[in-house]
Scaffold this active site. Structure first.
Site, PDB file in Angstrom:
ATOM      1  CB  CYS A 280      -2.552  -0.239   6.204  1.00 28.41           C
ATOM      2  SG  CYS A 280      -3.541  -0.138   4.835  1.00 28.41           S
TER       3      CYS A 280
ATOM      4  CB  CYS B 215      -1.076  -0.207   1.451  1.00 24.30           C
ATOM      5  SG  CYS B 215      -0.850   1.238   2.355  1.00 24.30           S
ATOM      6  CD  GLU B 216      -0.243   5.355  -3.896  1.00 21.98           C
ATOM      7  OE1 GLU B 216       0.451   4.751  -5.037  1.00 21.98           O
ATOM      8  OE2 GLU B 216      -1.183   6.156  -4.057  1.00 21.98           O
ATOM      9  CG  HIS B 217      -2.313   5.577   1.205  1.00 15.52           C
ATOM     10  ND1 HIS B 217      -3.535   4.889   0.865  1.00 15.52           N
ATOM     11  CD2 HIS B 217      -2.202   6.605   0.212  1.00 15.52           C
ATOM     12  CE1 HIS B 217      -4.028   5.694  -0.143  1.00 15.52           C
ATOM     13  NE2 HIS B 217      -3.344   6.670  -0.632  1.00 15.52           N
ATOM     14  CG  HIS B 218      -0.448   3.142   5.840  1.00 16.84           C
ATOM     15  ND1 HIS B 218      -1.764   3.049   5.198  1.00 16.84           N
ATOM     16  CD2 HIS B 218      -0.818   4.056   6.928  1.00 16.84           C
ATOM     17  CE1 HIS B 218      -2.547   3.882   5.687  1.00 16.84           C
ATOM     18  NE2 HIS B 218      -2.109   4.260   6.623  1.00 16.84           N
TER      19      HIS B 218
ATOM     20  CD  GLN C  34      -8.448  -4.180  -3.193  1.00 14.77           C
ATOM     21  OE1 GLN C  34      -8.209  -4.321  -2.141  1.00 14.77           O
ATOM     22  NE2 GLN C  34      -9.304  -4.979  -3.539  1.00 14.77           N
TER      23      GLN C  34
ATOM     24  CG  HIS D   6      -5.716  -3.188   2.165  1.00  9.29           C
ATOM     25  ND1 HIS D   6      -5.048  -2.549   1.293  1.00  9.29           N
ATOM     26  CD2 HIS D   6      -6.821  -3.965   1.474  1.00  9.29           C
ATOM     27  CE1 HIS D   6      -5.653  -2.617   0.050  1.00  9.29           C
ATOM     28  NE2 HIS D   6      -6.591  -3.456   0.069  1.00  9.29           N
TER      29      HIS D   6
HETATM   30 ZN   LIG Z   1      -2.397   1.606   3.751  1.00 10.24          ZN
END
Ligand SMILES: [Zn+2]
Length: 195
Positions: free
Chosen positions: A158, A87-90, A128, A156
């Site tokens: 995260c 995941c590119e956020h975390h 995703q 996920h």
């Molecule tokens: Zn994430």
């Protein structure tokens, strides 16, 4: 000659990322000189390069390398394709399964190429939703089938390990092009993958 597993890493990137990981581990309160952690920054640097190798691979080329003229024009489904992404956020993993279907329009593609393009797009920093669209568009633009469908179900980390801590929730995304925009075709596909 026996099969040899071969992995190649960029030395410059490995050195840079290793030094940064060393600082991160220190900043998190650990002793980077501790025996078990001595080689961790380098291992992590290599692992991250492996997990993002998709940036250096061309999914269109992969599909084009195995396209064959064929008059078969029924639905082709490859389901339960294992998927691992970040995941590119975390920068935490999300993983699950992809199901892909297409209806040929003069050409079929070697079946192993569909899991390959899932890997190529998964081994990048992702969300995703975009991953689903990229797989869909790549097949649609390259193979030009009568229709293509992609469903991804993923868990996920995260969400599971932090934040809302919903351990059992699965995120489903889907996309449909061409013939699959028709409700009967779409339903036939969803039934065949057990949805
Ligand atoms: Zn994430």
């Amino acid at each position: 000659m026996p099969y040899k597993k071969f992995e190649e890493y960029n030395i410059q990137i490995t050195d840079d990322v290793r030094e940064r990981y060393k600082n991160i581990i220190k900043d998190l309160g650990e002793d980077t000189e501790r025996d078990g952690l001595l080689k961790t920054p380098e291992r992590a640097a290599k692992a991250m390069q492996f997990l993002t190798q998709g940036y250096h691979q061309d999914p269109i080329k992969v599909l084009k390398s195995a396209m064959f003229k064929e008059s078969y024009n029924e639905m082709v489904i490859v389901k339960d394709i294992e998927l691992y992404s970040l995941c590119e956020h975390h920068l935490l993993p999300f993983f699950g399964k992809a199901h892909i279907a297409y209806i040929p329009n003069g050409h079929i593609v070697g079946l192993s190429k569909l899991p390959r393009i899932v890997d190529i797009f998964s081994r990048r920093l992702q969300v995703q939703e975009r991953l689903t669209e990229q797989i869909l568009d790549c097949i649609n633009d390259t193979l030009k089938p009568q229709g293509v469908a992609v469903v991804i179900e993923a868990s996920h980390m995260c969400m599971m390990m932090r934040g809302v801590q919903k351990q059992n929730s699965i995120t489903t995304t889907s996309g449909f092009r061409g013939q699959f925009e028709k409700i009967e075709t779409r339903n036939e596909f969803l039934k065949l993958i057990g949805k």
